[in-house]
Enzyme design. Structure first.
Site, mmCIF file in Angstrom:
data_model
loop_
_atom_site.group_PDB
_atom_site.id
_atom_site.type_symbol
_atom_site.label_atom_id
_atom_site.label_comp_id
_atom_site.label_asym_id
_atom_site.label_seq_id
_atom_site.Cartn_x
_atom_site.Cartn_y
_atom_site.Cartn_z
ATOM 1 N N ARG A 1 -4.693 103.169 59.766
ATOM 2 C CA ARG A 1 -4.390 102.518 58.500
ATOM 3 C C ARG A 1 -4.898 101.101 58.797
ATOM 4 N NH1 ARG A 1 -4.573 106.593 56.264
ATOM 5 N NH2 ARG A 1 -3.546 107.294 54.663
ATOM 6 N N GLU B 1 -9.561 98.700 50.688
ATOM 7 C CA GLU B 1 -10.684 99.666 50.543
ATOM 8 C C GLU B 1 -10.978 100.079 48.929
ATOM 9 O OE1 GLU B 1 -9.272 103.147 52.505
ATOM 10 O OE2 GLU B 1 -9.591 102.161 54.710
ATOM 11 N N HIS C 1 -13.834 105.227 55.822
ATOM 12 C CA HIS C 1 -12.626 105.938 55.963
ATOM 13 C C HIS C 1 -12.863 107.437 55.704
ATOM 14 C CE1 HIS C 1 -8.050 105.815 54.741
ATOM 15 N NE2 HIS C 1 -8.294 106.897 55.270
#
Length: 321
Positions: free
Chosen positions: A237, A266, A285
């Site tokens: 993360r 994000e 991601h």
């Protein structure tokens, strides 16, 4: 079958929703939030029994939605879900534990190789009409036989350790509770305190949960412990890593490179300090994505939500609240 309304918090194209709908229990309906705006999210939740969240946060206000029975994380990372709010409002929270471990482990390995072998720098150079073979030589390295430090030895860390067997890499790992010795032996892994792991590793990978104990875990002090020729990969993360500190270390030549799949905000914002660094590989991601895993993951989520609907226990390994 009792009717239920399922909301996908992540905005989705109609085609994506159409791929999910065949897996819904009979009589259930699926809709998606119109945007990432909190107002749109809350509006879509009205009348919903269940919520599925990929990357979107699930807040106190969302958990207070009348009639909401369960929130299911699409994947495993639940740092954006307010578990205490879920408990206060009596809403179940579930996830697909271990479902994306191999995909994330392969992405981690891919980023290691991309950074070590300068694959992206070479690709971009050729696309731009150049031939940067000589330019990437000083920062190119092999993985075979190098010490890899894995921060977080859960499902993903273990999957990565197994992938690394073929490279003959000594593996150090750190986690709150060391693995049993037979499991360490099977993975060719040895426990080390975090600071010792950072100092001894040629490659450091972050594969841990984001929580109060891991937030900003890798900062300037800890980056300074790493070898100048080492690389760092983050597929955990964004909040585990202080991005500005990593950018400083790369610019100043205190690390050889980095591969980053997750970010503190994000989608990534234009002011992210890692943008524009040619020894940093950035991906959106995508670590958990796996086309072959789409159907099994959807079916598992629907089985868990149907269990909640029927008042029977969902699979224990997937229960967070």
């Amino acid at each position: 079958m009792t009717r239920a309304h399922v909301v996908l918090l992540d905005p989705a194209a109609p085609e994506r929703l159409d791929r999910i709908r065949p897996f819904l229990p009979q009589g259930w309906v699926l809709t998606a939030a119109a945007s990432r705006d909190p107002k749109d999210q809350l509006a879509e939740l009205q009348g919903a029994s269940f919520v599925i969240s990929g990357d979107m946060p699930v807040t106190e206000q969302m958990f207070a939605t009348p009639g909401l029975r369960a929130v299911h994380k699409w994947g495993v990372g639940y740092d954006g879900i307010d578990l205490e709010a879920a408990r206060r409002h009596g809403v179940r929270v579930l996830r697909t534990t271990g479902s994306n471990a191999v995909a994330v482990a392969e992405t981690t390995l891919g980023l290691i190789l991309a950074v070590n072998r300068n694959i992206v720098r070479g690709h971009v150079g050729v696309l731009n009409g150049g031939w940067p073979k000589g330019q990437v030589g000083p920062t190119s390295a092999t993985l075979s036989g190098r010490t890899v430090g894995i921060v977080g030895m859960g499902y993903i860390g273990k999957a990565l350790a197994r992938l690394l067997r073929g490279f003959g890499c000594p593996i150090l790992y750190t986690k709150r509770t060391p693995l049993p010795q037979p499991e360490e032996a099977d993975l060719n892994a040895r426990f080390a305190p975090l600071d010792d792991l950072l100092a001894a590793s040629d490659v450091v990978t972050l594969n841990c949960d984001l929580n109060d104990s891991t937030r900003d875990l890798i900062d300037a002090r800890r980056l300074a412990l790493m070898k100048p020729n080492a690389i760092l990969v983050n597929a955990a993360r964004g909040g585990v890593l202080v991005e500005g500190d990593l950018a400083d270390a790369i610019r100043q030549g205190r690390l050889r490179g980095a591969g980053i799949d997750v970010f503190s905000v994000e989608p990534i914002t234009p002011d992210n300090p890692l943008l524009g660094l040619d020894r940093v590989v950035l991906t959106p991601h995508l670590g958990a994505l796996d086309a072959a895993g789409f159907a099994p993951t959807i079916m598992r989520m629907m089985e868990n939500l149907l269990a909640v609907q029927q008042g029977i226990p969902p699979r224990d390994i997937d229960v967070l609240v």
